[in-house]
Design an enzyme around this catalytic site. Sequence first.
Site: not given
Length: 671
Positions: A276-277
């Site tokens: 997700r980052a």
Amino acid sequence: MTAAPRFPFSAVVGHDDLRLALLLNAVHPRIGGVLVRGEKGTAKSTVVRALASLLPPLDVVADCRFGCAPSSPDPQCPDGPHDSASTQRPAQLVELPVGATEDRLIGSLDLERALTEGVRAFQPGLLAAAHRGVLYVDEVNLLHDHLVDLLLDAAAMGRAHVEREGVSVSHAASFLLVGTMNPEEGELRPQLLDRFGLTVQVAASREVATRTEVVRRRLAFEADPVGFAAKWADADAELAAHIRAARDRVEQVALPDAELRRISALCASFDVDGMRADLVLARTAIAHAAWRGAEAVAEQDVEAAARLALPHRRRRDPFDEPGMAEDQLEQALAEAAEHAEDDGDEPPEGPDGPDGGGQAPDGPTEPTGGGGAEERSDGRAPADKAPAAPTPAFRARLLEVPGLGDGAPGRRSRSRSRSGRTTRSSTVEGHGVHVAATLAAAAPHQVARGRSGPGLVLRSDDLRREIREGREGNLVLFAVDASGSMAARERMSAVSGAVLSLLRDAYQRRDKVGVVTFRGDSAELALPPTSSVDIAAARMRGLRTGGRTPLADGLLQVQRVVQRERTRDPQRRALVVLLTDGRATVAVNSGLSGRDRAQRAVDDALRAAGLVAETGAASIVVDCENGMVRLGLPARLAAALGGPCLRLEELSAENVAGVVRAVRDERPRAA
């Protein structure tokens, strides 16, 4: 009636990172929202509310309660299919209060129509109102856990699903999530923390000129809100136009492979979990490039995005401080530059890269600290020992308060609740209407009451209320023996590791915690009860040991804390966890010596334990005795407290087969 003007976004002094994070989310809503962390009185809410006036207006179907776009209406919209004309309205800023109910958030059965017309109709909630707008959650860290779960699901899927009271509804719920919080009031669950795309730390400026200007503008706004807003209207209009232009070009901004490798290298360098980052960092860099009018992402866009997207994702443990040092970021950027210059032709060594996915070891990483501290030359007694490093953390077994409480929502003990599962109906207690039971009570009497139409004929005695059972958070008060008899480094390391494990469990279960320590001649309230569990963890890592064992004084301190907290928060039930070997050596107000003094110390401790039991607090004694000779005093203390006695190693869930409840309620359940 015209709404009162909000403080203009352009008039905000300072908070450059916060304003940039909000603007980038306005340009590219798929970034995932903003979490604003900061002390009280730093204008967090003011800035967030000012954002809504900058967002472009929305084209919506005129009679749709769910904000469908005329060009692409939701095929599952409960108000569809849509044939009516479109209209335009401002983007919504929907505020979710801390005390909101589940019905208010996701919607519920329209009781009025159900009971009068006999039809099932859905009444939309705040998620529907926030679709294509901003959902603002003030004090998001204090939000009830069941609401957090619902919020997470909607934010992740862009849809809200409602299955309750015979209603099955799904509708679009895509919104910009903005949350504010004061870390002093407790940290945020890691699951929710990771859902926020960006995070910003705000604090009041220490510059006199800046503080002066903040006060000057605020006073001017309060004296003449309309005139002040008009003064800044052109600046806000310019920002709004900039947002619209950046939105129009964001899809055309290119992300070169070199910058994509830079992004991946940065995320790998900071050892973030999952992917997700990487996605958030890429979207933020694209939005930043669109904001400055560029056609492609450059290094400066990635650097700006990293400052906003990575700090809160470095938090590998609940007790780690979010954030990152400037030198860490600079070093990571320097290393990432090498990857950006690489041609990227080398194939990965496995399906998920060289390390097969880069997963962290099972379980949270145990932070170090507390060990190896130098002895302080401040006049302490020679028996005063430096803190030992705690043993690795483990998954703690569930410790519960017996009975059924009415306390704050949490995840520890059983409680009556406005949320949770419905267990039965009642005519005299409960929350909300138990629809099925109400209809069942009224149905047999419809002929006698002369019903002639589709609606039901209801009377007040037909009404049934829902009795729901959920989970509550408790006051968990740790009483830790730090005396000389406990000061062997191996034993105190094990005790500290156990307490840290229990604190992590308390963090996850949304408890309030306090710490009482006793050693030397007296007891000390090392940490007054607080929701900020990470502070308790820091105190435990710095716990010094040595001296005699004032066990009775420690228990009396526990009694005072429990009574004081009960006055402040009568509905929050207390759980006392006493960790000791039971070897009391200090009697209360005793001039005795030798064996008589030791016996008096034990008697005093048992009497003090009885006083703790009289407060009604549930108690658990953790027996820390070791060696060949054991006196069995912890078991006697447990009997006086009215709770169980566990061995230190029994606190680990892995050492207990199945789901074990440490405190069992032998009394019959209240009706």
